[in-house]
Design a protein around this motif. Structure first.
Motif, PDB file in Angstrom:
ATOM      1  N   LEU A 142       0.231  20.776   8.755  1.00  0.00           N
ATOM      2  CA  LEU A 142      -0.925  20.831   7.855  1.00  0.00           C
ATOM      3  C   LEU A 142      -1.645  19.490   7.789  1.00  0.00           C
ATOM      4  N   THR A 143      -0.905  18.432   7.540  1.00  0.00           N
ATOM      5  CA  THR A 143      -1.542  17.125   7.385  1.00  0.00           C
ATOM      6  C   THR A 143      -2.143  16.628   8.694  1.00  0.00           C
ATOM      7  N   ALA A 144      -1.467  16.876   9.822  1.00  0.00           N
ATOM      8  CA  ALA A 144      -2.017  16.450  11.111  1.00  0.00           C
ATOM      9  C   ALA A 144      -3.315  17.191  11.418  1.00  0.00           C
ATOM     10  N   THR A 145      -3.370  18.475  11.080  1.00  0.00           N
ATOM     11  CA  THR A 145      -4.592  19.250  11.312  1.00  0.00           C
ATOM     12  C   THR A 145      -5.727  18.770  10.416  1.00  0.00           C
ATOM     13  N   LEU A 146      -5.430  18.542   9.137  1.00  0.00           N
ATOM     14  CA  LEU A 146      -6.463  18.048   8.223  1.00  0.00           C
ATOM     15  C   LEU A 146      -6.937  16.658   8.624  1.00  0.00           C
ATOM     16  N   ALA A 147      -6.005  15.810   9.049  1.00  0.00           N
ATOM     17  CA  ALA A 147      -6.389  14.476   9.500  1.00  0.00           C
ATOM     18  C   ALA A 147      -7.283  14.546  10.729  1.00  0.00           C
ATOM     19  N   GLU A 206      -2.600   9.181   8.204  1.00  0.00           N
ATOM     20  CA  GLU A 206      -2.599   9.703   9.566  1.00  0.00           C
ATOM     21  C   GLU A 206      -3.968   9.559  10.217  1.00  0.00           C
ATOM     22  N   ALA A 207      -5.027   9.805   9.455  1.00  0.00           N
ATOM     23  CA  ALA A 207      -6.372   9.678  10.008  1.00  0.00           C
ATOM     24  C   ALA A 207      -6.688   8.232  10.380  1.00  0.00           C
ATOM     25  N   PHE A 208      -6.190   7.283   9.597  1.00  0.00           N
ATOM     26  CA  PHE A 208      -6.468   5.870   9.860  1.00  0.00           C
ATOM     27  C   PHE A 208      -5.893   5.436  11.204  1.00  0.00           C
ATOM     28  N   ALA A 233      -1.346  11.776  14.844  1.00  0.00           N
ATOM     29  CA  ALA A 233      -1.176  12.029  13.415  1.00  0.00           C
ATOM     30  C   ALA A 233       0.156  12.707  13.141  1.00  0.00           C
ATOM     31  N   LEU A 234       0.562  13.603  14.025  1.00  0.00           N
ATOM     32  CA  LEU A 234       1.834  14.306  13.838  1.00  0.00           C
ATOM     33  C   LEU A 234       3.012  13.348  13.889  1.00  0.00           C
ATOM     34  N   GLY A 235       2.922  12.325  14.708  1.00  0.00           N
ATOM     35  CA  GLY A 235       4.036  11.398  14.863  1.00  0.00           C
ATOM     36  C   GLY A 235       3.938  10.143  14.018  1.00  0.00           C
ATOM     37  N   GLU A 236       2.968  10.066  13.134  1.00  0.00           N
ATOM     38  CA  GLU A 236       2.782   8.857  12.331  1.00  0.00           C
ATOM     39  C   GLU A 236       3.932   8.666  11.338  1.00  0.00           C
ATOM     40  N   PHE A 237       4.395   7.420  11.221  1.00  0.00           N
ATOM     41  CA  PHE A 237       5.515   7.105  10.333  1.00  0.00           C
ATOM     42  C   PHE A 237       5.222   5.918   9.418  1.00  0.00           C
TER      43      PHE A 237
END
Length: 271
Positions: free
Chosen positions: A65-70, A148-150, A209-213
């Motif tokens: 969800l967050t990766a898609t929104l980002a 994630e977007a950043f 974005a999916l792999g952001e930590f």
């Protein structure tokens, strides 16, 4: 293969220095061996049960969800930014391009700290957002999307800018000659021409974005069901259940390999 092709292949092989083959092979082993180790330690017998665990599914859903929104957020802002860098001459364009690519080399933790200083409750904009609209971004799902977007937007901007620079501008000029406005030319001519580059950039942006930590855990924290994405779940599982961490890592590895396989002709493979 013809005899001429065979001779060419032998000549190319004979021209490779042995002094380069050894370090090249070691480099390949260095990159592949950790992946082999991950596959070797995967608990294949109870893999379905572990994948169906509530914590894994929750982290996976939140990550998707967050990766898609980002990625959608990056598309909204990144495509116009890429067009500006590719098509408009203005003072300081090189500086702007350098600033756009800073998140690529900036340590993600530093990016998270910077986001806190801007969007935190005492930040440059965060205090105003909280006082005026009651919006609090740190340690929320929206904060995960922002972090994630950043870190992911530069991938999109670079890909789209490169596609725009390589596009034939005569079609845009022809559309303008026929009376099309700038917005119509952009949506009906420019975007279709750069669609492959745009798609590649969007997929790479989504994967990053999916792999952001680092920025996520610094700016949004690690709260299950709210901000705990897959990479954060891997980090937490390493302290309590190594097998669960291996399973989560396998999921992320599978997604990464699938993305690289899909983009091999547009991003990875040289002509």
């Amino acid at each position: 293969m013809t005899r001429v092709d065979s001779v060419r292949v032998r000549r190319r092989s004979a021209g490779v220095p042995v002094a380069l083959l050894l370090p090249a092979g070691l480099g390949l082993v260095f990159l592949i061996l950790p992946l082999v180790g991950l596959l070797a330690r995967t608990p294949w017998a109870d893999l379905p049960q572990r994948l169906a665990a509530p914590g894994v599914l929750t982290a996976l859903r939140l990550s998707l969800l967050t990766a898609t929104l980002a990625t959608l957020f990056c598309l909204l802002l990144g495509v116009p930014l890429a067009w500006l860098l590719a098509r408009v001459e203005f003072p300081g364009r090189r500086l702007v391009r350098a600033l756009v690519t800073v998140p690529l080399v900036l340590p993600p933790v530093v990016g998270g700290v910077a986001l806190l200083l801007v969007f935190g409750r005492n930040g440059l904009l965060g205090g105003w957002l909280d006082a005026t609209f009651g919006i609090t971004l740190p340690f929320t799902t929206a904060g995960v999307v922002l972090a994630e977007a950043f870190v992911a937007m530069p991938f999109l901007v670079i890909a789209v800018e490169g596609a725009l620079r390589g596009a034939d501008r005569r079609y845009e000029e022809a559309a303008a000659t026929l009376g099309a406005g700038r917005w119509t030319t952009f949506t009906r001519v420019t975007l279709p021409m750069v669609a492959p580059g745009l798609a590649a950039g969007a997929v790479l942006c989504w994967a990053r974005a999916l792999g952001e930590f680092g920025a996520t855990i610094t700016f949004a924290g690690n709260y299950p069901g709210r901000t705990q994405t897959m990479p954060l779940a891997v980090y937490l599982a390493l302290e309590t259940d190594v097998q669960a961490a291996v399973v989560l890592s396998l999921v992320l590895l599978t997604v990464s390999v699938a993305i690289l396989a899909g983009l091999r002709d547009r991003w990875i493979t040289a002509p």
